[in-house]
Design a protein around this motif. Structure first.
Motif, short mmCIF file in Angstrom:
data_model
loop_
_atom_site.label_atom_id
_atom_site.label_comp_id
_atom_site.label_asym_id
_atom_site.label_seq_id
_atom_site.Cartn_x
_atom_site.Cartn_y
_atom_site.Cartn_z
N GLY A 6 54.17 51.95 47.59
CA GLY A 6 53.95 50.68 48.26
C GLY A 6 53.88 50.82 49.77
N GLU A 7 52.97 50.04 50.35
CA GLU A 7 52.84 50.04 51.80
C GLU A 7 52.24 48.71 52.25
OE1 GLU A 7 51.28 52.77 55.52
OE2 GLU A 7 51.06 53.52 53.49
N GLY A 8 52.75 48.21 53.36
CA GLY A 8 52.20 47.00 53.96
C GLY A 8 53.15 45.82 53.88
N HIS A 9 52.63 44.65 54.18
CA HIS A 9 53.41 43.42 54.11
C HIS A 9 53.69 43.01 52.67
CE1 HIS A 9 51.62 42.85 58.21
NE2 HIS A 9 52.84 42.43 58.46
N VAL A 10 52.85 43.46 51.74
CA VAL A 10 52.99 43.07 50.34
C VAL A 10 53.23 44.31 49.45
CG1 VAL A 10 50.54 43.13 49.71
CG2 VAL A 10 52.05 41.48 48.60
N GLN A 11 53.44 45.45 50.07
CA GLN A 11 53.68 46.69 49.34
C GLN A 11 52.56 46.97 48.34
OE1 GLN A 11 56.56 48.94 50.09
NE2 GLN A 11 55.95 47.67 51.81
N ASN A 12 51.35 47.09 48.87
CA ASN A 12 50.17 47.47 48.09
C ASN A 12 50.48 48.84 47.46
OD1 ASN A 12 47.69 48.56 47.28
ND2 ASN A 12 46.57 47.62 48.96
N THR A 13 50.59 48.88 46.14
CA THR A 13 51.03 50.07 45.42
C THR A 13 49.98 50.48 44.40
OG1 THR A 13 53.30 49.25 45.59
CG2 THR A 13 52.92 51.04 44.02
N PHE A 65 46.48 44.73 60.63
CA PHE A 65 45.34 43.85 60.33
C PHE A 65 44.96 43.95 58.85
CE2 PHE A 65 40.74 43.02 60.14
CZ PHE A 65 40.69 41.77 60.73
N ILE A 66 44.83 45.17 58.35
CA ILE A 66 44.47 45.39 56.94
C ILE A 66 45.59 44.87 56.05
CG2 ILE A 66 44.11 47.19 55.20
CD1 ILE A 66 42.65 48.77 57.49
N SER A 67 46.82 45.14 56.43
CA SER A 67 47.97 44.70 55.64
C SER A 67 48.06 43.18 55.56
CB SER A 67 49.24 45.29 56.23
OG SER A 67 50.36 44.87 55.50
N ALA A 68 47.83 42.51 56.68
CA ALA A 68 47.88 41.05 56.69
C ALA A 68 46.81 40.47 55.77
CB ALA A 68 47.70 40.52 58.11
N HIS A 69 45.61 41.00 55.83
CA HIS A 69 44.55 40.53 54.94
C HIS A 69 44.86 40.85 53.48
CE1 HIS A 69 41.60 38.76 57.58
NE2 HIS A 69 41.69 39.79 58.41
N SER A 70 45.46 41.99 53.23
CA SER A 70 45.84 42.32 51.86
C SER A 70 46.86 41.33 51.33
CB SER A 70 46.39 43.75 51.78
OG SER A 70 45.37 44.69 52.05
N LEU A 71 47.80 40.93 52.17
CA LEU A 71 48.78 39.93 51.77
C LEU A 71 48.09 38.60 51.47
CD1 LEU A 71 51.76 38.81 51.57
CD2 LEU A 71 51.55 38.34 54.03
N GLU A 87 43.62 35.70 45.79
CA GLU A 87 42.68 36.07 44.74
C GLU A 87 43.33 36.71 43.52
OE1 GLU A 87 38.70 36.79 47.46
OE2 GLU A 87 39.72 38.55 46.64
N GLY A 88 44.61 37.00 43.58
CA GLY A 88 45.30 37.57 42.43
C GLY A 88 45.05 39.05 42.20
N TRP A 89 44.97 39.83 43.28
CA TRP A 89 44.71 41.26 43.15
C TRP A 89 45.80 42.01 42.38
CZ3 TRP A 89 43.59 43.03 48.86
CH2 TRP A 89 42.44 42.39 49.35
N TRP A 90 47.04 41.65 42.58
CA TRP A 90 48.16 42.48 42.15
C TRP A 90 48.48 42.32 40.67
CZ3 TRP A 90 47.49 44.85 46.34
CH2 TRP A 90 47.33 44.18 47.55
N THR A 91 48.46 41.12 40.16
CA THR A 91 48.87 40.88 38.76
C THR A 91 47.83 40.08 37.97
OG1 THR A 91 50.01 38.80 39.28
CG2 THR A 91 51.32 40.86 39.42
N GLY A 92 46.76 39.67 38.63
CA GLY A 92 45.78 38.81 37.99
C GLY A 92 46.10 37.33 38.13
N LYS A 93 47.24 37.02 38.70
CA LYS A 93 47.65 35.64 38.99
C LYS A 93 47.56 35.43 40.49
CE LYS A 93 48.79 34.23 34.88
NZ LYS A 93 48.11 33.08 34.28
N ASP A 94 47.14 34.21 40.90
CA ASP A 94 47.04 33.92 42.32
C ASP A 94 47.94 32.74 42.67
OD1 ASP A 94 45.48 31.34 42.25
OD2 ASP A 94 44.03 32.66 41.27
N LEU A 95 48.10 32.49 43.95
CA LEU A 95 49.03 31.45 44.41
C LEU A 95 48.69 30.07 43.84
CD1 LEU A 95 49.64 32.46 48.12
CD2 LEU A 95 51.21 32.68 46.19
#
Length: 176
Positions: free
Chosen positions: A70-77, A110-116, A122-130
């Motif tokens: 994991g890395e970033g504000h949302v721990q993109n793993t 910048f990349i991390s903020a956009h990833s968060l 858009e639900g990148w991490w689990t297929g569910k979005d906010l």
């Protein structure tokens, strides 16, 4: 984080911002700065190809567990999440990045903020979005808290959901 939100996501519901900031606060150990997931190298063996988690994360090459920790504000793993982020960030912002070849770029602020923000939208991490969990209605605090708890499923199941929801809930009460 707030500059990226203001410039690119300010038309999204403010309670989505609160949820994202609550997530970032937790995922960055309170620093609100992109960080790498902590632990000895052996800790990341659970993300290696062939493991249950490694398969979910799309890790295919030995060493991916540590390389794509994991890395970033949302721990993109994981390799898969790096691929998704690469594709969507290049489509949306024409960044010319490759987070698979250069996974350390996931920690660029910048990349991390956009990833968060975009990833949770858009639900990148689990297929569910906010929007699956948080409506854009001003409701009783208990209902808002319930929505924030459920919204943890966007990133990581229910891990620390109440704690993160409490952070988000306190931010949601700030003047708009």
């Amino acid at each position: 984080l707030l500059d990226v939100w203001e410039k690119h996501y300010s038309n999204d519901p403010m309670n989505h911002l609160a949820s994202n900031l609550g997530t970032a606060f937790h995922e960055t150990a309170g620093t609100m700065q992109p960080i790498k997931e902590r632990g000895p190298k052996s800790y990341f063996n659970k993300y290696e190809p062939g493991t249950r988690i490694g398969k979910v994360l799309g890790n295919t090459v030995p060493g991916d567990g540590y390389r794509f920790r994991g890395e970033g504000h949302v721990q993109n793993t994981g390799r898969r999440n790096a691929q998704v982020a690469t594709k969507r960030l290049n489509e949306e912002f024409n960044l010319g990045i490759d987070l698979v070849k250069n996974p350390e770029k996931r920690g660029d602020p910048f990349i991390s903020a956009h990833s968060l923000f975009l990833g949770n939208k858009e639900g990148w991490w689990t297929g569910k979005d906010l929007a699956d969990y948080i409506d854009d209605k001003d409701e009783a605090d208990a209902e808002d808290l319930r929505e924030f708890i459920e919204a943890r499923r966007v990133v990581n199941g229910t891990d620390k959901a109440r704690k993160i929801a409490e952070h988000a809930s306190s931010l949601d009460e700030l003047p708009k």
